[in-house]
Design a protein around this motif. Structure first.
Motif, mmCIF file in Angstrom:
data_model
loop_
_atom_site.group_PDB
_atom_site.id
_atom_site.type_symbol
_atom_site.label_atom_id
_atom_site.label_comp_id
_atom_site.label_asym_id
_atom_site.label_seq_id
_atom_site.Cartn_x
_atom_site.Cartn_y
_atom_site.Cartn_z
ATOM 1 N N LYS A 19 0.840 -1.188 0.000
ATOM 2 C CA LYS A 19 0.000 0.000 0.000
ATOM 3 C C LYS A 19 0.878 1.242 0.000
ATOM 4 C CE LYS A 19 -3.919 2.023 2.399
ATOM 5 N NZ LYS A 19 -4.835 1.861 3.524
ATOM 6 N N LYS A 20 0.574 2.128 -0.914
ATOM 7 C CA LYS A 20 1.249 3.423 -0.976
ATOM 8 C C LYS A 20 0.289 4.451 -0.389
ATOM 9 C CE LYS A 20 3.620 6.449 -4.186
ATOM 10 N NZ LYS A 20 4.056 6.603 -5.574
ATOM 11 N N THR A 21 0.766 5.227 0.581
ATOM 12 C CA THR A 21 -0.096 6.204 1.234
ATOM 13 C C THR A 21 0.514 7.595 1.141
ATOM 14 O OG1 THR A 21 0.943 5.823 3.375
ATOM 15 C CG2 THR A 21 -1.041 4.558 2.891
ATOM 16 N N MET A 22 -0.366 8.576 1.074
ATOM 17 C CA MET A 22 0.012 9.984 1.131
ATOM 18 C C MET A 22 -0.924 10.633 2.145
ATOM 19 S SD MET A 22 1.088 10.724 -2.860
ATOM 20 C CE MET A 22 -0.100 11.924 -3.082
ATOM 21 N N ASN A 23 -0.364 11.069 3.255
ATOM 22 C CA ASN A 23 -1.153 11.650 4.338
ATOM 23 C C ASN A 23 -0.729 13.094 4.581
ATOM 24 O OD1 ASN A 23 -1.962 9.034 4.485
ATOM 25 N ND2 ASN A 23 -1.369 8.709 6.593
ATOM 26 N N LYS A 24 -1.700 13.912 4.998
ATOM 27 C CA LYS A 24 -1.426 15.301 5.359
ATOM 28 C C LYS A 24 -1.523 15.443 6.868
ATOM 29 C CE LYS A 24 -2.939 17.513 1.135
ATOM 30 N NZ LYS A 24 -3.815 18.503 0.533
ATOM 31 N N TYR A 25 -0.578 16.178 7.426
ATOM 32 C CA TYR A 25 -0.547 16.447 8.853
ATOM 33 C C TYR A 25 -0.471 17.955 9.060
ATOM 34 C CZ TYR A 25 0.708 11.519 8.941
ATOM 35 O OH TYR A 25 0.713 10.163 8.743
ATOM 36 N N GLU A 26 -1.194 18.435 10.045
ATOM 37 C CA GLU A 26 -1.208 19.866 10.346
ATOM 38 C C GLU A 26 -0.542 20.106 11.695
ATOM 39 O OE1 GLU A 26 -5.152 21.431 10.098
ATOM 40 O OE2 GLU A 26 -5.327 20.976 7.969
ATOM 41 N N PHE A 27 0.353 21.106 11.723
ATOM 42 C CA PHE A 27 1.064 21.460 12.939
ATOM 43 C C PHE A 27 0.909 22.960 13.168
ATOM 44 C CE2 PHE A 27 3.248 17.858 11.029
ATOM 45 C CZ PHE A 27 3.200 16.945 12.071
ATOM 46 N N PRO A 28 0.082 23.343 14.138
ATOM 47 C CA PRO A 28 -0.063 24.774 14.437
ATOM 48 C C PRO A 28 1.130 25.276 15.255
ATOM 49 C CG PRO A 28 -1.545 23.482 15.797
ATOM 50 C CD PRO A 28 -0.838 22.523 14.893
ATOM 51 N N VAL A 29 1.579 26.488 14.930
ATOM 52 C CA VAL A 29 2.632 27.158 15.698
ATOM 53 C C VAL A 29 2.179 28.588 15.957
ATOM 54 C CG1 VAL A 29 4.578 25.756 14.943
ATOM 55 C CG2 VAL A 29 3.867 27.660 13.555
ATOM 56 N N ASP A 30 2.664 29.152 17.036
ATOM 57 C CA ASP A 30 2.220 30.503 17.409
ATOM 58 C C ASP A 30 2.705 31.558 16.428
ATOM 59 O OD1 ASP A 30 0.865 29.534 19.605
ATOM 60 O OD2 ASP A 30 2.597 29.763 20.939
#
Length: 159
Positions: A19-30
């Motif tokens: 399985k090939k996966t492409m995931n998005k992750y969000e990282f909030p910074v001040d």
């Protein structure tokens, strides 16, 4: 003797999949001006059967280098993932004796990093494989006794 069928019990790859996966992750910074880089390290994983489904559980560390007000900062986060893998042979009942082998075909890598307001959005791509090795039976047809006479066999090969 010729044409007899023999059953041979052996271990073999019973089913496999990837399985090939492409995931998005969000990282909030001040506070952030721009993203300077993204590195992925410490990738660990293992294959398992959960609720009758083959899957790979793993994690990796993501290191995000960014700048704000002419200074640079590093954000480090650990990402956990679970990838369910579709196997090629679905008719095999997976037993506790079967061996589950997980492999990473392409290490996780950052393919896109963008900034929206004060949130870094990172897109990670990876490719994982899973293989089930278990007991199986193969059928072998024997040749006649004349087959040995056709070969040039040295009887003193093993002394």
């Amino acid at each position: 003797m010729a044409g007899q069928l023999y059953e041979i019990m052996t271990k073999a790859t019973i089913s496999k999949g990837f399985k090939k996966t492409m995931n998005k992750y969000e990282f909030p910074v001040d506070h952030i001006d721009k993203i300077l880089g993204c590195w992925i390290s410490n990738h660990q994983f293992h294959g398992m059967i959960a609720d009758g489904e083959p899957q790979i559980d793993g994690d990796f560390d993501i290191h995000l280098w960014y700048s704000y007000d002419n200074d640079s900062f590093l954000l480090k986060q650990q990402i956990h993932y679970t990838d369910k893998i579709d196997l090629s042979a679905k008719n095999h009942q997976i037993s506790k004796k079967d061996e589950i082998i997980a492999d990473c075909l392409h290490l996780p890598k950052c393919i896109n990093a963008k900034l929206q307001e004060n949130v870094m959005i990172i897109e990670i791509e990876k490719e994982m494989a899973l293989k089930i090795v278990g007991d199986t039976t193969i059928l072998v047809e024997s040749k006649g006794n004349d087959f040995e006479n056709e070969l040039d066999i040295n009887p003193d090969f093993i002394t």
